[in-house]
Design a protein around this motif. Structure first.
Motif, short mmCIF file in Angstrom:
data_model
loop_
_atom_site.label_atom_id
_atom_site.label_comp_id
_atom_site.label_asym_id
_atom_site.label_seq_id
_atom_site.Cartn_x
_atom_site.Cartn_y
_atom_site.Cartn_z
N VAL A 231 0.84 -1.20 0.00
CA VAL A 231 0.00 0.00 0.00
C VAL A 231 0.87 1.25 0.00
N LEU B 299 1.29 4.92 -2.69
CA LEU B 299 1.04 6.10 -1.85
C LEU B 299 2.23 7.07 -1.93
N PHE C 37 -6.52 -3.93 -6.27
CA PHE C 37 -6.90 -2.59 -5.82
C PHE C 37 -5.96 -1.53 -6.42
N PHE C 38 -4.67 -1.86 -6.54
CA PHE C 38 -3.71 -0.89 -7.05
C PHE C 38 -4.01 -0.50 -8.50
N PHE D 167 -8.19 1.18 -8.47
CA PHE D 167 -8.35 2.54 -7.98
C PHE D 167 -7.96 3.60 -9.03
N GLY E 269 -3.15 7.45 -4.79
CA GLY E 269 -2.40 6.77 -3.73
C GLY E 269 -2.99 7.04 -2.35
N LEU F 22 -5.73 4.81 -1.01
CA LEU F 22 -5.36 3.50 -0.49
C LEU F 22 -5.10 3.51 1.02
N ILE G 241 -6.99 1.17 3.40
CA ILE G 241 -6.55 -0.23 3.47
C ILE G 241 -5.51 -0.39 4.57
N ALA H 197 -13.52 4.94 -1.29
CA ALA H 197 -12.27 4.88 -0.54
C ALA H 197 -12.45 4.07 0.74
N GLY I 294 -11.75 0.23 1.27
CA GLY I 294 -10.45 -0.30 1.67
C GLY I 294 -10.35 -0.57 3.15
#
Length: 607
Positions: A302, A306, A413-414, A417, A433, A436, A439, A503, A506
């Motif tokens: 994650v 980010l 998810f990466f 999103f 980023g 995330l 999460i 969002a 997550g």
């Protein structure tokens, strides 16, 4: 009592000294500060007797080897060597034979190889000894163990020291996992640098994750032979170095090859840190420490998009992404280099080598040294058995499939999103980023919740005999949350819905993700305790394969099915998998007996 004389003292003196030692038993662990004259005056080496071993609970039946016992040692007669502390630190093979421990198909040749390393012998004597083999270990061998309260035993280190090392090693896992996803925050920079499409750029992530599945084939044997510290130092050093060509590669092919090699080298953290933690904590107390390790490989990725989303937007430089990754990896490489060796077999090998030199007795050794390292056994444990388990153990395959699904969904998810927030809301990589972060928050909440799960488990096993299914509590709690996160993502993927909706998906997913992994990881160990290392290797292989595959089609899936149905398709699969921990909790024991080739679990072995 077995003992060895270092000079030609008279029988009466030796007899008198033996009586004194019997009255006041003490081990001989030479003081590092003692002078040569004191060592020259030493006559006897105190060892364990049949009575003392029986008082410690040893019987004719050998115990199940600890999860961290050497994988290549066959027909071990003293598997307790790495976990048992004895008053003297030396256990003769003859004494083990006396309580009924015997081995088969083991040669004396290795003993004489160590003899020759300590004393120079004539060539004729060497050839004569090579021809003399037996089907039993040399009864004159003395196995080395930790002494009672041994400061070199990682289990005896202060609790705060063990927890500091646990956090640092988990940080190493975060570093490696961060590296796998770092480029996902700047795929556009790869496209611009090499003039390629999005699919080609995604390979820079997938190939490193594929390297995670193959690297353990190298680093697990290295760890068994030379210790965790050597494996970490060599592998992470290579990982740091190969970030340089990643940053400077003149073409995409060079970048892809180097990313794959980075995955192979960095995988030592993913396959060995769990073992390092188990080295430091006994089975009864390691659950909370393993929970921290379970958090790391899911929280680490994650951080990749980010952090690097901001680097990508601010600088538009692909190379800077890899320079930052190299700096992070280099810092962790230096930190881990200061963590002492935790692997008991290697610690005891070094002690045996020291004792052979100080006592002049070449037959003080570990059982792994006595039997030698079998290449066939090592290949079987590290490569063959994990692959065999993948096709012959339905319970393991189903459990690994769930772990693989959760890990793959994290990487999905990466790439989902950027479609949801990039195309629907018009966010750039830096803001994508930030989406995330929930999460990471959910995963951290789960880390705290594992303490409650672990306390419940400890209380349960204090009341009755444990079963592997007792480990499924966390998965039963976390499974619905992972599915809820995906349902929420699909339902909230609308322009008029504020970004908080998708969002927040997550948050639920991250919470369920860590609980599922923590629980199923322990379940696999307890189900395959006799071959836990091989079963976990199967899990790593399948998990990494899924994590590498999902990024390759996630973006296309969201474009073809739409934002709603792409998420809901994954939600349907995740919802169906909720039945697994509940089903195994009810019928797991029967399924293991019916579907598995052999029941290797803690309850089948009477542990």
């Amino acid at each position: 009592m077995d003992s060895y004389s270092s000079d030609q003292s008279s029988p009466s003196i030796n007899s008198s000294l033996s009586q004194d030692i019997e009255q006041q038993p003490q081990q001989y662990i030479p003081d590092q500060n003692s002078n040569n004259q004191q060592r020259a005056n030493l006559h006897l080496t105190r060892t364990e007797t049949v009575k003392s071993l029986q008082e410690m609970g040893l019987t004719s039946d050998a115990a199940v080897p600890d999860i961290n016992a050497p994988q290549a040692t066959k027909n071990a007669i003293f598997p307790e060597e790495y976990t048992l502390e004895t008053p003297t630190g030396l256990v003769p093979v003859a004494t083990l034979h006396s309580i009924g421990r015997t081995s088969t198909a083991v040669s004396r040749t290795r003993t004489r190889q160590i003899d020759r390393e300590s004393d120079s012998e004539s060539k004729a004597e060497e050839e004569e000894e090579e021809e003399d083999t037996s089907n039993d270990l040399d009864p004159d061998i003395e196995f080395v163990t930790f002494v009672t309260g041994d400061p070199e035993n990682p289990h005896n280190w202060p609790v705060w020291v063990r927890w500091v090392f646990t956090i640092l090693l988990s940080g190493l896992v975060v570093c490696v996992a961060y590296g796998s996803a770092c480029i996902t925050g700047g795929l556009g920079t790869v496209q611009k640098q090499y003039h390629v499409g999005l699919e080609a750029a995604i390979l820079t992530c997938s190939l490193m994750v594929i390297g995670f599945s193959l690297g353990p084939l190298i680093w697990s044997p290295v760890s068994d032979l030379y210790g965790r510290r050597v494996a970490y130092f060599v592998s992470m050093g290579l990982y740091v170095i190969f970030n340089i060509p990643c940053a400077l590669s003149p073409n995409l092919g060079g970048l892809l090859v180097c990313r794959f090699l980075c995955g192979v080298f960095a995988s030592s953290a993913l396959c060995l840190v769990g073992g390092s933690i188990a080295d430091m904590f006994p089975a009864s107390t390691r659950g909370k420490a393993i929970a921290v390790f379970a958090w790391a490989p899911y929280a680490g990725p994650v951080l990749g998009p980010l952090v690097n989303g901001f680097i990508s937007v601010s600088t538009d430089r692909m190379d800077l992404i890899f320079w930052v990754n190299m700096a992070f990896a280099g810092a962790m490489w230096i930190i881990v280099a200061f963590i002492p060796e935790t692997y008991a077999p290697v610690i005891l090998q070094r002690r045996a080598k020291r004792l052979r030199k100080e006592t002049g007795n070449p037959k003080i050794m570990t059982e792994q040294e006595a039997q030698g390292v079998s290449l066939n056994e090592m290949m079987t444990a590290c490569i063959v058995r994990p692959l065999v388990f993948a096709v012959t153990e339905p319970v393991l395959v189903a459990t690994c499939f769930y772990v693989c699904l959760i890990y793959s969904l994290l990487y999905a998810f990466f790439f989902a999103f950027p479609v949801v927030f990039g195309e629907l809301y018009g966010y750039k990589d830096n803001l994508v980023g930030l989406m995330l972060v929930p999460i990471l928050i959910g995963a951290t909440f789960a880390l705290g919740f594992t303490t409650w799960c672990e306390n419940k488990y400890v209380k349960l096993i204090s009341e009755r005999k444990p079963t592997p299914e007792d480990r499924l509590l966390g998965a039963k709690i976390g499974a619905p949350f992972a599915a809820i996160g995906l349902w929420l993502l699909g339902a909230c993927a609308e322009k008029h819905v504020i970004w908080v909706g998708p969002a927040s998906s997550g948050l639920a997913f991250g919470f369920g993700m860590v609980l599922i992994y923590y629980s199923l990881n322990n379940y696999i160990i307890d189900c395959y305790v006799q071959y836990a290392s091989s079963a976990l290797a199967t899990k790593v292989f399948l998990r990494s394969a899924g994590g590498a595959a999902f990024p390759l089609f996630t973006t296309q899936m969201y474009h073809k099915l739409g934002l709603h149905w792409a998420s809901w398709l994954l939600a349907f699969i995740c919802t169906a998998m909720i039945a697994l921990p509940f089903g195994f909790s009810l019928w797991g024991k029967e399924l293991r007996h019916k579907l598995s080739k052999k029941d290797y679990s803690i309850d089948a072995l009477g542990i």
